[in-house]
Design a protein around this motif. Structure first.
Motif, PDB file in Angstrom:
ATOM      1  N   ALA A  15       3.785 -11.246  -6.436  1.00  0.00           N
ATOM      2  CA  ALA A  15       4.629 -12.279  -5.832  1.00  0.00           C
ATOM      3  C   ALA A  15       4.298 -12.347  -4.351  1.00  0.00           C
ATOM      4  N   TYR A  16       3.859 -13.502  -3.911  1.00  0.00           N
ATOM      5  CA  TYR A  16       3.556 -13.734  -2.494  1.00  0.00           C
ATOM      6  C   TYR A  16       2.568 -12.713  -1.934  1.00  0.00           C
ATOM      7  N   GLY A  17       1.570 -12.363  -2.745  1.00  0.00           N
ATOM      8  CA  GLY A  17       0.542 -11.440  -2.285  1.00  0.00           C
ATOM      9  C   GLY A  17       0.939  -9.982  -2.304  1.00  0.00           C
ATOM     10  N   VAL A  18       2.038  -9.668  -2.961  1.00  0.00           N
ATOM     11  CA  VAL A  18       2.508  -8.281  -3.031  1.00  0.00           C
ATOM     12  C   VAL A  18       2.445  -7.811  -4.483  1.00  0.00           C
ATOM     13  N   ARG A  19       1.761  -6.711  -4.698  1.00  0.00           N
ATOM     14  CA  ARG A  19       1.722  -6.096  -6.024  1.00  0.00           C
ATOM     15  C   ARG A  19       2.554  -4.825  -5.983  1.00  0.00           C
ATOM     16  N   GLY A  47      -6.278 -11.414  -3.501  1.00  0.00           N
ATOM     17  CA  GLY A  47      -4.970 -12.057  -3.424  1.00  0.00           C
ATOM     18  C   GLY A  47      -3.832 -11.104  -3.098  1.00  0.00           C
ATOM     19  N   VAL A  48      -4.118  -9.809  -3.087  1.00  0.00           N
ATOM     20  CA  VAL A  48      -3.095  -8.797  -2.813  1.00  0.00           C
ATOM     21  C   VAL A  48      -3.193  -8.376  -1.350  1.00  0.00           C
ATOM     22  N   ARG A  49      -2.169  -8.742  -0.570  1.00  0.00           N
ATOM     23  CA  ARG A  49      -2.161  -8.380   0.849  1.00  0.00           C
ATOM     24  C   ARG A  49      -1.359  -7.114   1.101  1.00  0.00           C
ATOM     25  N   ARG A  50      -0.508  -6.730   0.143  1.00  0.00           N
ATOM     26  CA  ARG A  50       0.278  -5.505   0.272  1.00  0.00           C
ATOM     27  C   ARG A  50       0.413  -4.860  -1.102  1.00  0.00           C
ATOM     28  N   GLY A  76      -4.398   0.222   4.915  1.00  0.00           N
ATOM     29  CA  GLY A  76      -3.417  -0.407   5.794  1.00  0.00           C
ATOM     30  C   GLY A  76      -2.469  -1.335   5.055  1.00  0.00           C
ATOM     31  N   ARG A  77      -2.564  -1.378   3.736  1.00  0.00           N
ATOM     32  CA  ARG A  77      -1.730  -2.292   2.950  1.00  0.00           C
ATOM     33  C   ARG A  77      -0.730  -1.572   2.047  1.00  0.00           C
ATOM     34  N   LEU A  78      -0.641  -0.274   2.142  1.00  0.00           N
ATOM     35  CA  LEU A  78       0.226   0.511   1.257  1.00  0.00           C
ATOM     36  C   LEU A  78       1.615   0.671   1.840  1.00  0.00           C
ATOM     37  N   VAL A  79       2.620   0.456   0.985  1.00  0.00           N
ATOM     38  CA  VAL A  79       4.016   0.732   1.319  1.00  0.00           C
ATOM     39  C   VAL A  79       4.592   1.558   0.176  1.00  0.00           C
ATOM     40  N   LEU A  80       5.270   2.639   0.503  1.00  0.00           N
ATOM     41  CA  LEU A  80       5.950   3.444  -0.509  1.00  0.00           C
ATOM     42  C   LEU A  80       7.416   3.062  -0.525  1.00  0.00           C
ATOM     43  N   LEU A 100       2.282   9.250   8.096  1.00  0.00           N
ATOM     44  CA  LEU A 100       1.135   8.382   7.823  1.00  0.00           C
ATOM     45  C   LEU A 100       1.495   7.192   6.942  1.00  0.00           C
ATOM     46  N   PHE A 101       2.600   7.310   6.214  1.00  0.00           N
ATOM     47  CA  PHE A 101       2.984   6.285   5.244  1.00  0.00           C
ATOM     48  C   PHE A 101       4.087   5.378   5.783  1.00  0.00           C
ATOM     49  N   THR A 102       4.054   4.145   5.337  1.00  0.00           N
ATOM     50  CA  THR A 102       5.181   3.248   5.548  1.00  0.00           C
ATOM     51  C   THR A 102       6.134   3.499   4.387  1.00  0.00           C
ATOM     52  N   LEU A 103       7.308   4.023   4.695  1.00  0.00           N
ATOM     53  CA  LEU A 103       8.311   4.355   3.682  1.00  0.00           C
ATOM     54  C   LEU A 103       9.520   3.460   3.870  1.00  0.00           C
ATOM     55  N   VAL A 104       9.946   2.798   2.794  1.00  0.00           N
ATOM     56  CA  VAL A 104      11.128   1.964   2.853  1.00  0.00           C
ATOM     57  C   VAL A 104      12.029   2.295   1.674  1.00  0.00           C
ATOM     58  N   ASP A 105      13.268   1.891   1.788  1.00  0.00           N
ATOM     59  CA  ASP A 105      14.248   2.168   0.754  1.00  0.00           C
ATOM     60  C   ASP A 105      14.324   1.010  -0.223  1.00  0.00           C
ATOM     61  N   GLY A 106      13.577   1.079  -1.303  1.00  0.00           N
ATOM     62  CA  GLY A 106      13.650   0.077  -2.351  1.00  0.00           C
ATOM     63  C   GLY A 106      12.504  -0.925  -2.354  1.00  0.00           C
ATOM     64  N   VAL A 107      12.238  -1.447  -3.533  1.00  0.00           N
ATOM     65  CA  VAL A 107      11.138  -2.390  -3.739  1.00  0.00           C
ATOM     66  C   VAL A 107      11.367  -3.687  -2.976  1.00  0.00           C
TER      67      VAL A 107
END
Length: 113
Positions: A15-19, A47-50, A76-80, A100-107
């Protein structure tokens, strides 16, 4: 490879370049290959930017998964997306790689970056 169940859990429709790859269960040297393949297929897709890895239901992870995460992070496109389970958090703390990781709470938070 989107919108299907895999040995990693599931790969959600792009969705919108995010897998989003939902990681479920245990990941070690014997089980990490499907995650590695799915992550690299995503990174090879123009097509996958993130790439979001939902790690909230990981029950075990060893250095094998850490290696895959670090290699994938170099794009540079990885988010956990978490919350990060205690066992995975402990691995990050022991190896001092959490920063080193971009960590966020929830998909959804990861999708909106």
């Amino acid at each position: 490879m989107t919108g299907e169940d895999t040995d990693v859990g599931a790969v959600l429709p792009d969705a919108y370049g995010v897998r989003v790859i939902v990681c479920v269960g245990e990941f070690d040297a014997d089980t990490v290959r499907p995650l590695d393949v799915a992550a690299h297929e995503a990174l090879d897709d123009p097509g996958v930017r993130r790439l979001v890895l939902d790690v909230s239901t990981v029950t075990f992870a060893d250095s094998s998964v850490l290696y895959v995460l670090l290699r994938t992070c170099r794009s540079g496109r990885l988010v956990l997306a978490g919350p990060v389970p205690s066992r995975l958090e402990r691995l990050f703390d022991m190896t001092e790689v959490a920063s080193l990781f971009t960590l966020v709470d929830g998909v959804e938070a990861a999708r909106s970056l």
